[in-house]
Design an enzyme around this catalytic site. Structure first.
Site, short mmCIF file in Angstrom:
data_model
loop_
_atom_site.label_atom_id
_atom_site.label_comp_id
_atom_site.label_asym_id
_atom_site.label_seq_id
_atom_site.Cartn_x
_atom_site.Cartn_y
_atom_site.Cartn_z
CE LYS A 1 3.19 -6.31 1.69
NZ LYS A 1 1.84 -5.77 1.97
CB SER B 1 -0.69 -8.77 1.72
OG SER B 1 -0.39 -7.39 1.82
CB SER C 1 -1.72 -5.64 4.12
OG SER C 1 -2.48 -6.45 3.28
#
Ligand code: GLN
Length: 479
Positions: A78, A153, A177
């Protein structure tokens, strides 16, 4: 021959028998990434580095060295986790052009264990969001239905695994997330207990909630990476359990589990009727398989989303104060202007660098921390958190795990909730509990909705019981 292995251990067998190579793996994943560009899951791809690393890893095998635990495992990361010398932007214009100066501890440990980092994944700006639509790179698309969100997210990390662009990916989970996008995409997602994996090198959103988590196609692969990354790091004062603590935890296979279900989590009016029906059936099947499932009252459900958003925005407003255009990334105003008016300089940089959602949270967080309102909001939020922690401690004395939905709905349409932040926040109702209490939690993919989209259930266990969680999740998914 097509490159296809359903687990890392099968891939490793093939490496040992020389029926495949790390270079073949890298070539395969680079090809898939290229083919799936329309999903917008990746922010950067490190093709050359990955190929070179594969050559070295193959040479080690040729030289007769034993395989490392993650030898040649292809991992995507990420865009909030630092990889030395590579760009890291938190998918924000604010960090445009910024390169990481060091490896996050999690990344350093992956590399040391033989992993190949293939690239970075799109995410909501500064990990704030539930749909991956607040990213400065635009939304990530769900590979099952590209008109729908990936979840967020860590949407890019979820889709990277879903669409076969890597074997494993890293996300971060502050309020769901990892688990929510895993659920929306039909993959496995682990949020370890708070403090299990070092946060050193993770761009902070809300430090007392943030956890690095893992996406994979099966719990065995996730466990393998977890064991490598977990354990004490002197650079994170909340990551203190010795490495061996996680390695030694060998859950006792096959014993019937004691599961708690909070009744209101299944009677919530916003819960999709089909999800409710399937989970109710799943609970019956779990009982039938010999496990104990008790329905428990839970009267704090309505407080958890407000408590989560009060506390996390408070922490975010403080964490994000470091982005001022001086030390990092985006600078709108030239140096001479700085000398004239410092406040105007900060204001210009922050106004241009941050997106709407991030600004909303900085303002909310500054408000709840302001002297006149601190007691009304922040203190109350902390009190709710304390009640929850106490309640969970008590429950985990009697039960192995808590089972609940991951999200009240399947992946919604792109754009559907962007103009209604409160409805977006309320959709986090099932995931924020684990972060408020520090529990470890796993999203288990299990069903397909009549709308064609996946969903599953979530298991929460005491922090430190991650390996028990893996075993249980695997076992209960088969009921
Ligand atoms: N959706 C939650 C939020 O927007 C969770 C985000 C996260 O876990 N990083 O705060």
């Amino acid at each position: 021959m097509a490159f296809s292995f359903s687990s890392i251990s099968l891939y490793h067998k093939a490496l040992e028998q020389s029926t495949t190579t790390v270079q073949t793996a890298v070539a395969h994943y680079l090809q898939v990434i290229e083919r799936q560009q329309h999903l917008n899951a990746m922010v950067a791809v490190f093709a050359e580095d990955a190929i070179n690393r594969a050559i070295d890893l193959d040479a080690d095998i040729k030289a007769g060295k034993p395989l490392l635990p993650l030898h040649g495992v292809i991992v995507a990361v990420k865009d909030v986790i630092c990889i030395k010398d590579q760009p890291v932007s938190a998918s924000s214009k604010m960090l445009n052009g910024h390169r990481a100066l060091y490896d996050a501890t999690a990344v350093a440990r992956l590399k040391e264990a033989g992993a190949v980092i293939i690239g970075t994944c799109n995410c909501d700006e500064f990990a704030m969001g539930s749909s991956n639509e607040t990213s400065c790179y635009g939304p990530v698309r769900n590979a099952i239905n590209t008109q729908h969100v990936s979840g967020g997210s860590s949407g890019g990390s979820a889709v990277a695994v879903q669409a076969g662009m890597c074997m494993l990916s890293l996300g971060s989970d502050t309020g769901g997330s990892v688990r929510q996008p895993a659920d929306f995409c039909g993959v496995w997602g682990l949020k370890p207990g708070y403090g299990a994996i070092s946060r050193y090198g993770l761009i902070a959103y809300a430090s007392s909630f943030d956890c690095i988590g893992i996406f994979g196609t099966n719990p065995g692969d996730i466990e393998r990476a977890f064991i490598i990354m977990a354990g004490a790091d002197e650079r994170d004062g909340t990551c203190t359990a010795p490495k061996d603590f996680y390695r030694q935890q060998r859950p006792d296979n096959g014993t019937p589990a004691r599961i708690a279900v909070f009744e209101p989590t299944l009677t919530l009016p916003g819960l999709d009727a089909e999800i409710k029906a399937q989970l109710t059936q799943q609970i019956a099947a779990i009982k039938q398989a010999g496990h104990t499932v008790d329905m428990l009252p839970f009267d704090l459900l309505e407080y958890i989303v407000p408590a989560y958003y009060v506390l996390t925005t408070a922490e975010a407003s403080s964490n994000l104060s470091r982005y001022d255009g001086i030390r990092y990334g985006n600078r709108e105003v030239s140096e001479p202007a700085l000398k004239q008016e410092l406040t105007a300089f900060y204001s210009a940089n922050r106004s241009a660098g941050f997106g709407t959602e991030v600004k909303r949270r900085i303002m909310l967080g500054s408000f709840v921390l302001s002297s006149g309102y601190y007691d009304a909001y922040y203190s109350k939020g902390q009190q709710v958190r304390r009640l929850l922690v106490d309640q969970f401690t008590h429950i985990f004395d009697q039960y192995d795990a808590i089972l609940m939905p991951v999200s009240p709905t399947t992946a919604f349409a792109i754009g559907e909730k962007m103009n209604d932040p409160v409805s977006m926040y309320l959709a986090d109702i099932y995931t924020v509990l684990a972060n408020l209490t520090g529990a470890a939690a796993m999203a288990v993919p299990r069903f397909t909705h009549s709308n064609g989209l996946p969903f599953g259930f979530q298991l929460l266990v005491k922090p430190g019981n991650e390996l028990v969680l893996h075993r249980l999740a695997e076992q209960l998914a088969q009921c």
